[in-house]
Scaffold this motif. Sequence first.
Motif, PDB file in Angstrom:
ATOM      1  N   GLU A 261       0.851  -1.190   0.000  1.00 19.47           N
ATOM      2  CA  GLU A 261       0.000   0.000   0.000  1.00 19.47           C
ATOM      3  C   GLU A 261       0.883   1.235   0.000  1.00 19.47           C
ATOM      4  OE1 GLU A 261      -2.584  -0.131   3.318  1.00 19.47           O
ATOM      5  OE2 GLU A 261      -3.647  -1.948   2.692  1.00 19.47           O
ATOM      6  N   PHE A 262       0.437   2.271  -0.732  1.00 19.06           N
ATOM      7  CA  PHE A 262       1.179   3.528  -0.787  1.00 19.06           C
ATOM      8  C   PHE A 262       0.339   4.620  -0.131  1.00 19.06           C
ATOM      9  CE2 PHE A 262       2.622   1.400  -4.856  1.00 19.06           C
ATOM     10  CZ  PHE A 262       3.793   0.924  -4.295  1.00 19.06           C
ATOM     11  N   GLU A 263       0.687   4.922   1.101  1.00 21.09           N
ATOM     12  CA  GLU A 263      -0.021   5.988   1.804  1.00 21.09           C
ATOM     13  C   GLU A 263       0.421   7.350   1.266  1.00 21.09           C
ATOM     14  OE1 GLU A 263      -2.390   5.242   3.710  1.00 21.09           O
ATOM     15  OE2 GLU A 263      -2.014   3.106   3.996  1.00 21.09           O
ATOM     16  N   GLU A 264      -0.255   8.398   1.727  1.00 22.33           N
ATOM     17  CA  GLU A 264       0.047   9.738   1.216  1.00 22.33           C
ATOM     18  C   GLU A 264       1.463  10.176   1.563  1.00 22.33           C
ATOM     19  OE1 GLU A 264      -1.861  14.242   1.352  1.00 22.33           O
ATOM     20  OE2 GLU A 264      -2.976  12.530   2.155  1.00 22.33           O
ATOM     21  N   ASP A 265       1.946   9.770   2.749  1.00 21.86           N
ATOM     22  CA  ASP A 265       3.295  10.179   3.135  1.00 21.86           C
ATOM     23  C   ASP A 265       4.368   9.441   2.329  1.00 21.86           C
ATOM     24  OD1 ASP A 265       2.767   7.720   4.187  1.00 21.86           O
ATOM     25  OD2 ASP A 265       3.602   8.134   6.176  1.00 21.86           O
ATOM     26  N   TYR A 266       3.983   8.371   1.618  1.00 23.09           N
ATOM     27  CA  TYR A 266       4.948   7.655   0.785  1.00 23.09           C
ATOM     28  C   TYR A 266       5.501   8.564  -0.311  1.00 23.09           C
ATOM     29  CZ  TYR A 266       6.778   4.179  -2.521  1.00 23.09           C
ATOM     30  OH  TYR A 266       7.589   3.465  -3.364  1.00 23.09           O
ATOM     31  N   TRP A 267       4.653   9.463  -0.834  1.00 23.64           N
ATOM     32  CA  TRP A 267       5.039  10.325  -1.944  1.00 23.64           C
ATOM     33  C   TRP A 267       5.772  11.577  -1.487  1.00 23.64           C
ATOM     34  CZ3 TRP A 267       4.098   7.639  -6.221  1.00 23.64           C
ATOM     35  CH2 TRP A 267       3.080   6.693  -6.202  1.00 23.64           C
ATOM     36  N   ALA A 268       5.918  11.746  -0.166  1.00 31.15           N
ATOM     37  CA  ALA A 268       6.552  12.961   0.341  1.00 31.15           C
ATOM     38  C   ALA A 268       8.056  12.970   0.069  1.00 31.15           C
ATOM     39  CB  ALA A 268       6.278  13.111   1.831  1.00 31.15           C
ATOM     40  N   ALA A 269       8.686  11.846   0.240  1.00 32.95           N
ATOM     41  CA  ALA A 269      10.134  11.760   0.030  1.00 32.95           C
ATOM     42  C   ALA A 269      10.396  10.692  -1.030  1.00 32.95           C
ATOM     43  CB  ALA A 269      10.846  11.425   1.335  1.00 32.95           C
ATOM     44  N   ILE A 270      10.436  11.116  -2.282  1.00 29.18           N
ATOM     45  CA  ILE A 270      10.603  10.185  -3.380  1.00 29.18           C
ATOM     46  C   ILE A 270      12.088   9.956  -3.654  1.00 29.18           C
ATOM     47  CG2 ILE A 270      10.329   9.913  -5.874  1.00 29.18           C
ATOM     48  CD1 ILE A 270       7.880   9.186  -4.368  1.00 29.18           C
ATOM     49  N   THR A 271      12.463   8.687  -3.636  1.00 22.87           N
ATOM     50  CA  THR A 271      13.810   8.270  -4.016  1.00 22.87           C
ATOM     51  C   THR A 271      13.708   7.448  -5.301  1.00 22.87           C
ATOM     52  OG1 THR A 271      13.674   6.223  -2.723  1.00 22.87           O
ATOM     53  CG2 THR A 271      14.516   8.210  -1.600  1.00 22.87           C
ATOM     54  N   PRO A 272      14.806   7.190  -5.964  1.00 24.82           N
ATOM     55  CA  PRO A 272      14.712   6.365  -7.184  1.00 24.82           C
ATOM     56  C   PRO A 272      14.054   5.014  -6.931  1.00 24.82           C
ATOM     57  CG  PRO A 272      16.863   7.428  -7.070  1.00 24.82           C
ATOM     58  CD  PRO A 272      16.166   7.733  -5.778  1.00 24.82           C
ATOM     59  N   GLU A 273      14.402   4.366  -5.805  1.00 28.08           N
ATOM     60  CA  GLU A 273      13.833   3.052  -5.518  1.00 28.08           C
ATOM     61  C   GLU A 273      12.344   3.134  -5.231  1.00 28.08           C
ATOM     62  OE1 GLU A 273      18.075   3.031  -5.048  1.00 28.08           O
ATOM     63  OE2 GLU A 273      16.569   4.220  -4.007  1.00 28.08           O
ATOM     64  N   ARG A 274      11.911   4.151  -4.502  1.00 30.18           N
ATOM     65  CA  ARG A 274      10.488   4.274  -4.167  1.00 30.18           C
ATOM     66  C   ARG A 274       9.660   4.629  -5.400  1.00 30.18           C
ATOM     67  NH1 ARG A 274      10.010   4.759   1.561  1.00 30.18           N
ATOM     68  NH2 ARG A 274       8.051   5.915   1.473  1.00 30.18           N
ATOM     69  N   ALA A 275      10.174   5.494  -6.254  1.00 29.72           N
ATOM     70  CA  ALA A 275       9.459   5.826  -7.485  1.00 29.72           C
ATOM     71  C   ALA A 275       9.381   4.611  -8.407  1.00 29.72           C
ATOM     72  CB  ALA A 275      10.149   6.989  -8.191  1.00 29.72           C
ATOM     73  N   PHE A 276      10.471   3.894  -8.496  1.00 25.59           N
ATOM     74  CA  PHE A 276      10.506   2.687  -9.343  1.00 25.59           C
ATOM     75  C   PHE A 276       9.535   1.640  -8.806  1.00 25.59           C
ATOM     76  CE2 PHE A 276      12.280  -1.419 -10.573  1.00 25.59           C
ATOM     77  CZ  PHE A 276      12.546  -1.225 -11.921  1.00 25.59           C
ATOM     78  N   LEU A 277       9.519   1.443  -7.493  1.00 33.37           N
ATOM     79  CA  LEU A 277       8.622   0.465  -6.878  1.00 33.37           C
ATOM     80  C   LEU A 277       7.166   0.808  -7.158  1.00 33.37           C
ATOM     81  CD1 LEU A 277       8.017  -1.916  -4.980  1.00 33.37           C
ATOM     82  CD2 LEU A 277       8.259  -0.333  -3.054  1.00 33.37           C
ATOM     83  N   ALA A 278       6.805   2.068  -6.988  1.00 46.23           N
ATOM     84  CA  ALA A 278       5.416   2.473  -7.214  1.00 46.23           C
ATOM     85  C   ALA A 278       5.016   2.273  -8.670  1.00 46.23           C
ATOM     86  CB  ALA A 278       5.244   3.933  -6.809  1.00 46.23           C
ATOM     87  N   ARG A 279       5.886   2.652  -9.593  1.00 45.81           N
ATOM     88  CA  ARG A 279       5.546   2.538 -11.009  1.00 45.81           C
ATOM     89  C   ARG A 279       5.380   1.078 -11.430  1.00 45.81           C
ATOM     90  NH1 ARG A 279       8.141   0.340 -15.500  1.00 45.81           N
ATOM     91  NH2 ARG A 279      10.137   1.076 -14.680  1.00 45.81           N
ATOM     92  N   VAL A 280       6.313   0.218 -11.048  1.00 42.72           N
ATOM     93  CA  VAL A 280       6.234  -1.193 -11.445  1.00 42.72           C
ATOM     94  C   VAL A 280       5.035  -1.865 -10.781  1.00 42.72           C
ATOM     95  CG1 VAL A 280       7.424  -3.412 -11.369  1.00 42.72           C
ATOM     96  CG2 VAL A 280       8.712  -1.333 -11.861  1.00 42.72           C
TER      97      VAL A 280
END
Length: 1008
Positions: free
Chosen positions: A379-398
């Motif tokens: 699950e991606f809560e709202e605070d997940y998008w607050a500090a975007i790193t390459p790994e977190r952005a990649f994880l969300a997109r995939v």
Amino acid sequence: MPARTPAPFDLASLQNALPKIFDQAQTTAANHQKNFVALYKLQSEAAAISEPVQNGKSLKLTGERAFEDIFHDMLLRVLPLKKGTTVADRIVKFTAGYTKFITEKNMEDRKKNDIDEDEDTTSERFLSHLVNFLLKGCTAKDKVVRFRVIQCIADTITHLGEIDEDLYASLRSALLDRLRDKEPTVRMQAVIALTKLSYSEDPSELEDGEPTILDTILDAMAHDVSADVRRAALTTLPPNPQILPALLARSRDVDATIRKLVYTNVLEKFCLPTDRAGATTVGFTHPRALTIAQREMIVRNGLGDREESVKAAARNLLGAWVDVVRSDGSKKEETVKSEGIIEDMVAFLKLFDLTEDTIAEDALSNVLQVRMDIYEHMEFEEDYWAAITPERAFLARVFIEKCIEKNDAHKIDATLPITTMAAFRIQDAYNALVKHVEEDAARVTAAEFAGANDEDERARREEARLDQEFAIGELLRLALHLDYGDEIGRRKMFQLVQGMLSQDVLPEALLARCLDVLRVLSPSEQDLIRVVVEVVHELRDPGEPEADGVKDDIDDTETEMGSPRRPQRVAHLPKPVAEMSPEEKARMDAVDLRCLALCIGMLERVHGTFEENSTLEGILGELIIPAVKRREMALREKGLVSLGLCCLIARRMALSSFQLFLSQVQSAPEVLKIRVLQIIFDILMVHEGAFLGPGSPNGEKIIEFMLQLLDAEEQDRVQALLVIGISKLMLSGLVTDERVLQTLVLVFISPETATNHELRQCLSYFFPVYSYSSVANQQRMRKIFVPLYESLTKAYHEWDGDEDMVTPTQVTLMFVEWTDPLRAAAAAKGLRKDSEKDPIHLDLATDIVKALFSVDYDKEDKKALCQMLGKLFLPDEVDDDKVRVLKLLVTNLRSRRPPRDTAGKNALVKFDAALSKKYERQLENFSEDEFRKLEELRELFEFLDDIIPDFDEEDEPPKKGRKRRSLSVATETTTSAATSGGRSPSPRGGKSKAKYVYIQLLRAKMLY
């Protein structure tokens, strides 16, 4: 009453006692422990009996020798029994168990009785004699005996304890010799035994240059032809980081079971240390103990394997990596939660280079497939998008793309961010990137002024900038899947992307991502083109400077197409180039490069025609055409690519510009030549009717140009691209010229292309696919065989280069396979009907027999053709005239020009007999005199009548090794009426003399 004195032990009783024990041991393994005790008691009692010799100065161990002789006799009885015999396997297991039992007893006795280390014991002497006895069978003639002997040694070797140096050397030498045994079962047991012996080897005691046992086993694991031997080495080698590269190399083994074992029995098994009490918490195959290249190779080979079992093993390994990738290396046991899952997945993604191909994406996608617990709890809560790193952005997109692939609407709604929020997150990330770039520029200026140069700091900031670019790119890819039913969010995203494209600080790598989003947001292609053209004009004529970054305000004005309208700018006339300073010229060139990159990205996403998008006319005249005329390589390359993309959507432009692209190929450097050739082949494929269609005036010239270019090309990459492009044209049916096909075959078998793996791989795939795709293609392959074979054989005899050349026999086998109608039917999977009635091989046989009448062929070459006849498929139903013509040719060949060697003559006789038997009905009333009356066969009989018998022809002296002749041999040939010319590739300039000579020879033999 006095105690009864036990009777003395009778050695004769061993003759009955030992067979009884072995008889029980071969029945079941359940009584082995009981029989160990009984056998050890007999051995101890027998060892107590000895005889004094040399006047009492020494003892003869009579009892021990009697026990050992009977024991060896019992063991001899099972050595001739084949592998898989249960009773023999139990006796071998019993022998190994007994050696372990007496070794443990020996250690207890030494400790209990305080026996000196230099003093031998009964058990040690027994084991030494047992090993010496078994070593005698290592060279037995019977392969079963050798197998059983090595099996016994392999099972007992770990329980031998300490043995003397001479016995160790003999054992080591014998096992190394058996590693070269011709029987795979013997080699397999030798590998198992040597693996156990390698633990006690000291490399420092070996002579210089002598390989260690471990090196020998690794060589067997890599090169042994038997999969069982390689598998035994893989599963028995000691876990050691030094042998990890050799173990990973087996992930590309030809045997699927071995490839699977790499993932299950090596990588996953030793991911955690086998000794949990040790100091380390990670095994030698733990993902953090591997290099990034090794991790990527594991994922690439495993998930890309053709066997589903290997893929499943690789997926399970990746799932295990997620569990053990924590910082402490331990495997998690508690119930997974959303926060913990995300942290574990981020740590998992840090194992890979996210920008390297699609390896990280494939790994993550397969983890989500095999680990449903992770998928369900993600699950991606709202605070997940607050500090975007390459790994977190990649994880969300995939993850979101995986949900879309599964059509999981519930997960999609729960994980997709709100469009407006996503736009603001992308904007924040982009503004941070702009700030970072400005700070870097300021740092560079300050460093140049101060004369300082901190390379480490510069590298760190460069890496941070690349991470920011990657994160923005992943967010833009995610933005393709957002819900743009929200009008405010849609307009905000449109303004954001348009503003990013308008700034030259946007990295070129993100242009394509922005254009993808813009295409989704644009109602039509015309609107997309309009927006990009406006951006191009704004970049080339910026007008008043604007603040860097992207503003947060949203323009409420809207166009008729539903896209925000950009404010009108006052156009300024461009400054003449002659009046520009060098800095202004460099700035203008950089802007033109950016604008060309935008045009390339836009044109790649346009599917309509050029005429439907009149807006492109201005860009073509103002930007693309001037760029093509520039001398600077970067500008000219992008200009040509842009013009080529325009030609793909404009037929008239393609016709008028095609000669321009052809002229660019002649003198262009390698990089530009590759791009231009790609454009040429794309134009030919898209506008096939205009260039290569029926009645095209330039079709023949284009084919000639391609062949000449392939002849003269030096660079491997360019040559491979030419072959790939020509192969595509032939597969699509646009090119049907037999010369082209013949040239491709010659390039394929040419020794100078042996190192061009891309070219060889392409053609090895092309020829079967081309041949099996249609009957007409197989007929073309048949027609080119005889002229190609004639030129090849002459070049083969005169070839004097260092590279190995394909033999004529190998060429015949290739053509038999490519022209086989049954193979074509199997490849077509039922789409090709009546393949068993196809007479193509009968026609090929006729061509071959006609060619055999030629006296120019060498004895070995004729033998290869005669043997080829026996491999051809003879259909059940065939035209009677074809059979009779072939029979007539074979009969005349046997009577007038028979092969001079026994093998060729026998092959021809065998084919003649098979022909007569197969078509007995058609040949029953066959008369040559009646055939001579047929007008359509007049040329055939004239050809046969002109043949002069060669009964008096002397046999050629036998040749040694490879057949070679002097290069001064005449190249003039006398070809039969059935043969026709062909074409071969010309020499590649700058290559070795041998390669040049080979191609020149082929060119001299084939004229068209």
